[in-house]
Scaffold this motif. Sequence first.
Motif, PDB file in Angstrom:
ATOM      1  N   ARG A 163       7.140  17.776   7.668  1.00  0.00           N
ATOM      2  CA  ARG A 163       6.543  17.227   6.449  1.00  0.00           C
ATOM      3  C   ARG A 163       5.067  16.967   6.682  1.00  0.00           C
ATOM      4  N   ASP A 164       4.322  16.773   5.598  1.00  0.00           N
ATOM      5  CA  ASP A 164       2.901  16.465   5.703  1.00  0.00           C
ATOM      6  C   ASP A 164       2.703  15.088   6.330  1.00  0.00           C
ATOM      7  N   VAL A 165       1.621  14.952   7.102  1.00  0.00           N
ATOM      8  CA  VAL A 165       1.268  13.677   7.725  1.00  0.00           C
ATOM      9  C   VAL A 165      -0.209  13.433   7.487  1.00  0.00           C
ATOM     10  N   ALA A 166      -0.566  12.247   7.006  1.00  0.00           N
ATOM     11  CA  ALA A 166      -1.957  11.921   6.709  1.00  0.00           C
ATOM     12  C   ALA A 166      -2.747  11.682   7.985  1.00  0.00           C
ATOM     13  N   ALA A 167      -4.041  11.940   7.923  1.00  0.00           N
ATOM     14  CA  ALA A 167      -4.922  11.674   9.062  1.00  0.00           C
ATOM     15  C   ALA A 167      -4.848  10.208   9.448  1.00  0.00           C
ATOM     16  N   GLY A 168      -4.771   9.945  10.746  1.00  0.00           N
ATOM     17  CA  GLY A 168      -4.722   8.579  11.245  1.00  0.00           C
ATOM     18  C   GLY A 168      -3.349   7.946  11.245  1.00  0.00           C
ATOM     19  N   GLN A 169      -2.343   8.664  10.789  1.00  0.00           N
ATOM     20  CA  GLN A 169      -0.982   8.122  10.719  1.00  0.00           C
ATOM     21  C   GLN A 169      -0.221   8.408  12.010  1.00  0.00           C
ATOM     22  N   ILE A 170       0.552   7.433  12.462  1.00  0.00           N
ATOM     23  CA  ILE A 170       1.438   7.651  13.603  1.00  0.00           C
ATOM     24  C   ILE A 170       2.577   8.570  13.175  1.00  0.00           C
ATOM     25  N   LEU A 171       2.813   9.612  13.965  1.00  0.00           N
ATOM     26  CA  LEU A 171       3.911  10.520  13.665  1.00  0.00           C
ATOM     27  C   LEU A 171       5.227   9.907  14.113  1.00  0.00           C
ATOM     28  N   ARG A 172       6.271  10.245  13.400  1.00  0.00           N
ATOM     29  CA  ARG A 172       7.622   9.795  13.736  1.00  0.00           C
ATOM     30  C   ARG A 172       8.425  10.959  14.312  1.00  0.00           C
ATOM     31  N   CYS A 173       9.430  10.621  15.077  1.00  0.00           N
ATOM     32  CA  CYS A 173      10.299  11.673  15.616  1.00  0.00           C
ATOM     33  C   CYS A 173      10.943  12.463  14.481  1.00  0.00           C
ATOM     34  N   SER A 174      11.204  11.799  13.358  1.00  0.00           N
ATOM     35  CA  SER A 174      11.821  12.475  12.223  1.00  0.00           C
ATOM     36  C   SER A 174      10.854  13.418  11.504  1.00  0.00           C
ATOM     37  N   ASP A 175       9.562  13.356  11.857  1.00  0.00           N
ATOM     38  CA  ASP A 175       8.571  14.252  11.230  1.00  0.00           C
ATOM     39  C   ASP A 175       8.564  15.641  11.838  1.00  0.00           C
ATOM     40  N   VAL A 176       9.258  15.832  12.968  1.00  0.00           N
ATOM     41  CA  VAL A 176       9.185  17.107  13.676  1.00  0.00           C
ATOM     42  C   VAL A 176      10.571  17.666  13.948  1.00  0.00           C
ATOM     43  N   ARG A 177      10.593  18.967  14.159  1.00  0.00           N
ATOM     44  CA  ARG A 177      11.819  19.625  14.607  1.00  0.00           C
ATOM     45  C   ARG A 177      11.806  19.586  16.133  1.00  0.00           C
ATOM     46  N   MET A 178      12.666  18.749  16.705  1.00  0.00           N
ATOM     47  CA  MET A 178      12.638  18.502  18.143  1.00  0.00           C
ATOM     48  C   MET A 178      13.763  19.261  18.837  1.00  0.00           C
ATOM     49  N   PRO A 179      13.463  20.376  19.510  1.00  0.00           N
ATOM     50  CA  PRO A 179      14.515  21.100  20.242  1.00  0.00           C
ATOM     51  C   PRO A 179      15.074  20.234  21.375  1.00  0.00           C
ATOM     52  N   GLU A 180      16.316  20.419  21.659  1.00  0.00           N
ATOM     53  CA  GLU A 180      16.931  19.706  22.781  1.00  0.00           C
ATOM     54  C   GLU A 180      16.332  20.221  24.087  1.00  0.00           C
ATOM     55  N   SER A 181      16.051  19.311  25.017  1.00  0.00           N
ATOM     56  CA  SER A 181      15.481  19.678  26.308  1.00  0.00           C
ATOM     57  C   SER A 181      15.756  18.569  27.301  1.00  0.00           C
ATOM     58  N   GLU A 182      15.511  18.856  28.572  1.00  0.00           N
ATOM     59  CA  GLU A 182      15.692  17.817  29.582  1.00  0.00           C
ATOM     60  C   GLU A 182      14.750  16.651  29.333  1.00  0.00           C
ATOM     61  N   ALA A 183      13.509  16.943  28.916  1.00  0.00           N
ATOM     62  CA  ALA A 183      12.549  15.873  28.658  1.00  0.00           C
ATOM     63  C   ALA A 183      13.016  14.980  27.518  1.00  0.00           C
ATOM     64  N   VAL A 184      13.546  15.564  26.455  1.00  0.00           N
ATOM     65  CA  VAL A 184      14.053  14.779  25.324  1.00  0.00           C
ATOM     66  C   VAL A 184      15.242  13.930  25.764  1.00  0.00           C
ATOM     67  N   ARG A 185      16.136  14.519  26.531  1.00  0.00           N
ATOM     68  CA  ARG A 185      17.298  13.759  27.006  1.00  0.00           C
ATOM     69  C   ARG A 185      16.877  12.623  27.924  1.00  0.00           C
ATOM     70  N   ALA A 186      15.906  12.886  28.796  1.00  0.00           N
ATOM     71  CA  ALA A 186      15.441  11.838  29.705  1.00  0.00           C
ATOM     72  C   ALA A 186      14.797  10.697  28.929  1.00  0.00           C
ATOM     73  N   ARG A 187      13.968  11.045  27.954  1.00  0.00           N
ATOM     74  CA  ARG A 187      13.347  10.006  27.132  1.00  0.00           C
ATOM     75  C   ARG A 187      14.406   9.180  26.403  1.00  0.00           C
ATOM     76  N   ARG A 188      15.401   9.858  25.835  1.00  0.00           N
ATOM     77  CA  ARG A 188      16.473   9.171  25.125  1.00  0.00           C
ATOM     78  C   ARG A 188      17.214   8.225  26.079  1.00  0.00           C
ATOM     79  N   ASP A 189      17.521   8.705  27.278  1.00  0.00           N
ATOM     80  CA  ASP A 189      18.219   7.869  28.252  1.00  0.00           C
ATOM     81  C   ASP A 189      17.354   6.683  28.672  1.00  0.00           C
ATOM     82  N   MET A 190      16.058   6.933  28.845  1.00  0.00           N
ATOM     83  CA  MET A 190      15.161   5.837  29.218  1.00  0.00           C
ATOM     84  C   MET A 190      15.153   4.749  28.150  1.00  0.00           C
TER      85      MET A 190
END
Length: 442
Positions: A401-428
Amino acid sequence: MNLHHLALRRAAAGRPVRVGLIGAGKFGSMFLAQMPGMSGVEVAVIADLDPERACAAGRTVGWEAARIAKTAFVASGAEACTHPEIEVVVEATGVPAAGITHARAAIAAKKHIVMVNVDADALAGPLLAAEAQAAGVVYSLAYGDQPALVCELVDWARACGFEVAAAGKGTKYLPAYHAVTPDDVWAHYGLTPDEARRGGMNPQMFNSFLDGTKSAIEMAAIANACELAVPADGLNFPPCGVDDLPQLLRSRAAGGILDRDGMVEVVSCLERDGRPVFRDLRWGVYVVLRAPTEYARACFKEYGLKTDASGWYAAMYKPYHLIGLELGISILSAALRGEATGQPHGFRGDAVAVAKRALRAGEMLDGEGGYTVWGKLVPAERSLAEGALPIGLAHKVELLRDVAAGQILRCSDVRMPESEAVRARRDMERRFAPKPAAIAAQ
């Protein structure tokens, strides 16, 4: 204060600490330059996506042919982590996902891991440190980088019985820098694009230092390692010289600019109008401490410390950091003392992605120092409550979706492929955060 003597003993016994280096860029090259003069340490393996480039780095920093000949140059970081002769792995790729993978491979192989890759540490460091502890090895921030040097100052202050009011580093900052891209970064460093190219300098990497991203990442690492608080809405980057540190970096209740004592902050070497700050700390680190008693306060004055107007707050600082030239401290500390030169103990600060300009659905984010986002430091609780996108995961992901300049992006704003880094962050997040994980299961 005895690392050199311990290293000499290992050298005399014919058992030098053998190191595997992953990433032969600037930091790695600076470390390699020190190797011929270090006692009790050998680099046995160097892993780089371009092994010939790594070999050339050895020649560039002055390695003799014999030293190069007995060093293994490989393309796989995993090979360095599992090499039977290696005792300590140094992760210096600067890529968060690669850093997590390599740290876990080293830990699984019972190797100590020195994380030059503070980007990976800010993303999932508390989890990696806990996994290392469970495996009986050391997970450590890298001495020479500013986070580890700040950790040292904070530890010194607390061990002496002082309260830490603030800790952090210096940098070059103006608010306009948040919007700088790799196309216009070199003018701010006083270089032409051709000069930077001849020097082998990566514009996106250098831009991550200028646009505030690296400061956010490093302060998140410091907050998590030193159990310090984080500003509610990002770093303030106040213009401040070394003499004014104790006056400015204390709580507002005491006359300073901080929400309270016990926080991280970065000071700028530039006034907001671009004039240089007097006696700036651009390359250094600091800690502001508070005297615990009237007697200690009097000692501050007697011994000439620069203090705030009340005399209760004083500062200690190092004016420079030497990057890879100092890395041996972490390696020797891990191997010979079993101690880290800083490691995360909890999740207090997070570096989250902020739009540099108006972004449109379908665009691909390009991570630290790029054209689309910069990294902002926020408290972990806020990051999780808002579902903020960590800057370490804001690379090669598509905007939904569109995001305005200066706005913090949310995880829901992007298509996040599954990866070890994503899993590690989730576990953390699940293990160390007081609130539900920001990254929902895919």
